[in-house]
Design an enzyme around this catalytic site. Structure first.
Site, mmCIF file in Angstrom:
data_model
loop_
_atom_site.group_PDB
_atom_site.id
_atom_site.type_symbol
_atom_site.label_atom_id
_atom_site.label_comp_id
_atom_site.label_asym_id
_atom_site.label_seq_id
_atom_site.Cartn_x
_atom_site.Cartn_y
_atom_site.Cartn_z
ATOM 1 N N SER A 85 -65.330 -5.315 -59.626
ATOM 2 C CA SER A 85 -66.661 -4.762 -59.363
ATOM 3 C C SER A 85 -66.585 -3.249 -59.376
ATOM 4 O O SER A 85 -65.795 -2.652 -58.633
ATOM 5 C CB SER A 85 -67.206 -5.246 -58.022
ATOM 6 O OG SER A 85 -68.419 -4.569 -57.716
ATOM 7 N N ARG B 96 -74.191 -16.490 -61.443
ATOM 8 C CA ARG B 96 -75.185 -16.364 -62.512
ATOM 9 C C ARG B 96 -74.845 -17.195 -63.746
ATOM 10 O O ARG B 96 -75.749 -17.586 -64.495
ATOM 11 C CB ARG B 96 -75.369 -14.882 -62.876
ATOM 12 C CG ARG B 96 -76.125 -14.122 -61.797
ATOM 13 C CD ARG B 96 -76.291 -12.649 -62.097
ATOM 14 N NE ARG B 96 -77.208 -12.036 -61.113
ATOM 15 C CZ ARG B 96 -77.391 -10.735 -60.984
ATOM 16 N NH1 ARG B 96 -76.728 -9.885 -61.760
ATOM 17 N NH2 ARG B 96 -78.242 -10.266 -60.084
ATOM 18 N N ASP C 195 -75.564 -6.585 -65.883
ATOM 19 C CA ASP C 195 -76.895 -6.899 -65.340
ATOM 20 C C ASP C 195 -77.903 -7.232 -66.439
ATOM 21 O O ASP C 195 -79.001 -7.706 -66.150
ATOM 22 C CB ASP C 195 -77.415 -5.743 -64.484
ATOM 23 C CG ASP C 195 -76.781 -5.716 -63.098
ATOM 24 O OD1 ASP C 195 -76.139 -6.714 -62.729
ATOM 25 O OD2 ASP C 195 -76.918 -4.701 -62.402
ATOM 26 N N ARG D 34 -82.840 -11.229 -60.614
ATOM 27 C CA ARG D 34 -82.689 -11.166 -62.073
ATOM 28 C C ARG D 34 -82.910 -12.523 -62.740
ATOM 29 O O ARG D 34 -83.308 -12.580 -63.913
ATOM 30 C CB ARG D 34 -81.331 -10.574 -62.442
ATOM 31 C CG ARG D 34 -81.132 -9.175 -61.875
ATOM 32 C CD ARG D 34 -80.221 -8.304 -62.695
ATOM 33 N NE ARG D 34 -79.967 -7.037 -62.008
ATOM 34 C CZ ARG D 34 -80.798 -6.009 -61.983
ATOM 35 N NH1 ARG D 34 -81.958 -6.082 -62.608
ATOM 36 N NH2 ARG D 34 -80.491 -4.903 -61.322
ATOM 37 N N LYS E 53 -86.358 -7.244 -54.487
ATOM 38 C CA LYS E 53 -85.025 -6.645 -54.373
ATOM 39 C C LYS E 53 -84.870 -5.428 -55.280
ATOM 40 O O LYS E 53 -84.235 -4.442 -54.901
ATOM 41 C CB LYS E 53 -83.957 -7.691 -54.703
ATOM 42 C CG LYS E 53 -82.519 -7.207 -54.542
ATOM 43 C CD LYS E 53 -81.553 -8.331 -54.840
ATOM 44 C CE LYS E 53 -80.103 -7.865 -54.800
ATOM 45 N NZ LYS E 53 -79.657 -7.541 -53.439
#
Length: 426
Positions: free
Chosen positions: A163, A338, A307, A382, A407
């Site tokens: 990350s 995700r 993202d 998302r 968010k």
């Protein structure tokens, strides 16, 4: 309280103008810089994204937002338990920030946040000399942080492929460490543009650095008096690019976006050019126009812009474009897994996202268009926004928990309505 909505779009043409909120990524970095600068730095164009609002409150920055003017600030944090809810950026940045403060805090969050690893960052901070312990499960929030770090070394190593927020958290506090910081990045660096954004913003605030090979060095130094302007959010812009790609005709103007951005997600202009979307920067923003163009690109490496993954994968699925995707390693530890979420939701229209090692391939051979489709959002903003453009393809699209978009893009559904989408509460 969750609120489902039903999306539809009778016309397959999309026209209009959109004013996007400030970038959550830039804003959260700027807020920490502001808090560390002892009032020397002021943030302009504060994002109204929930994560940014949460972080500003925790940092004790009193924001009286009126048209995104520079904000008056006071520092008066007195809490011993700090709950940041689902704000992942806040969790990482505050973990480092509190090691410098003259207090002891327990930093916690939502149930999902307690499942998101923090151990790599904690280990790095402990090596620097920080006192941090786990309140429940080893390697995960909540964590107890005792401030006033007694620095033991200025040289630490951290993995680069987990990350970029871990790296950013360390870089943000580096100049305030008595010995500064020499950060060694092990292996490939995921989301490099986010690290570059952090260093660029620090430089705007007077903090110099050196980056040689895999080593970033920041000496102990003072912030300078300045304003940090926050650009509109390119991540939010990506959903409008997706809408343009799925429309039969599109003519959109996104205010405030510039061609030369600190945000890595501005690469969406290049990616969506593959789908016939031209980006014309003029009149204080970007003008999107769709042109007929065959899609030829077969491989998308999203390591530096993870993202955007959900947005691009959904567009490819909707257009029957069986592309291959790489650079998705971090997606499993985001707001939700995700990868699994994409597989589940795309499966509702017969599309498979097949995992083979570190590559993912779309299989649209059994794709169908249902009359109505329900989208689970998994508490992930998302997921909601990446799937919303499917309303141009599917007659009725029901989206779970519409408020999840707060968010990062609270006005998303309102902006869709302005662009001609029907948005009904269920």
């Amino acid at each position: 309280m969750s609120q489902n909505i039903l999306l539809s779009k009778k016309s397959k043409s999309v026209n209009g103008e959109v004013h996007l909120t400030g970038s959550k990524s830039e804003c959260n970095r700027a807020l920490v810089i502001e808090a560390l600068s002892n009032d020397k730095v002021r943030v302009e164009n504060i994002s109204d994204a929930a994560d940014a609002v949460t972080l500003s409150k925790v940092l004790g920055l009193t924001l009286q937002t009126v048209g995104y003017e520079p904000q008056p600030i006071t520092h008066q944090l007195e809490h011993k338990i700090v709950n940041i809810g689902p704000a992942g950026t806040a969790m990482r940045f505050l973990t480092a920030y509190y090691t410098l403060q003259d207090e002891e805090v327990v930093l916690t969050g939502s149930e999902r946040m307690k499942q998101r690893p923090i151990g790599i960052l904690v280990d790095a901070l402990r090596k620097l000399g920080a006192e941090i312990s786990y309140e429940e499960n080893e390697g995960f929030p909540p964590i107890r942080i005792k401030g006033n770090i007694k620095q033991q070394t200025n040289v630490i190593s951290i993995k680069g492929n987990i990350s970029s927020q871990y790296i950013t958290a360390l870089l943000l506090i580096a100049a305030k460490l008595p010995q500064g910081l020499e950060l060694h990045i092990e292996g490939d660096l995921t989301s490099r543009p986010y690290v570059e954004m952090t260093l660029a913003m620090l430089q705007q605030a007077g903090i110099q650095h050196q980056w040689n090979g895999n080593i970033i060095s920041i000496a102990n130094q003072e912030f300078k008096e300045t304003f940090l302007p926050v650009e509109p959010d390119w991540s939010a812009a990506s959903y409008w690019y997706a809408i343009a790609a799925l429309a039969d005709q599109a003519d959109l103007f996104l205010h405030g976006l510039t061609q030369y951005s600190l945000q890595g997600d501005s690469v969406i202009t290049e990616i969506m050019a593959n789908f016939g979307i031209t980006s014309q920067f003029r009149d204080g923003g970007v003008h999107l126009v769709k042109e007929a163009k065959p899609i030829s690109r077969k491989i998308f490496d999203l390591k530096e812009c993870p993202d955007l993954a959900q947005t691009i994968i959904v567009v490819c699925a909707a257009l029957n474009h069986e592309a291959t995707f790489t650079g998705l390693e971090t997606l499993k530890i985001k707001e939700t897994d995700r990868i699994l979420a994409l597989q589940n939701e795309l499966g509702k229209m017969g599309v498979k996202l097949i995992e083979k090692g570190q590559t993912y391939k779309l299989d649209c051979s059994e794709k169908f268009i249902p009359e109505r489709m329900f989208i689970n959002t998994y508490d992930d903003h998302r997921m909601a926004m990446a799937f919303a453009p499917l309303a141009l393809v599917i007659p009725e699209l029901e989206v779970e928990d519409s408020l999840v978009v707060e968010k990062s893009y609270p006005a998303f559904w309102t902006d869709l309505e302005k662009a001609g989408f029907e948005v009904k509460d269920i």
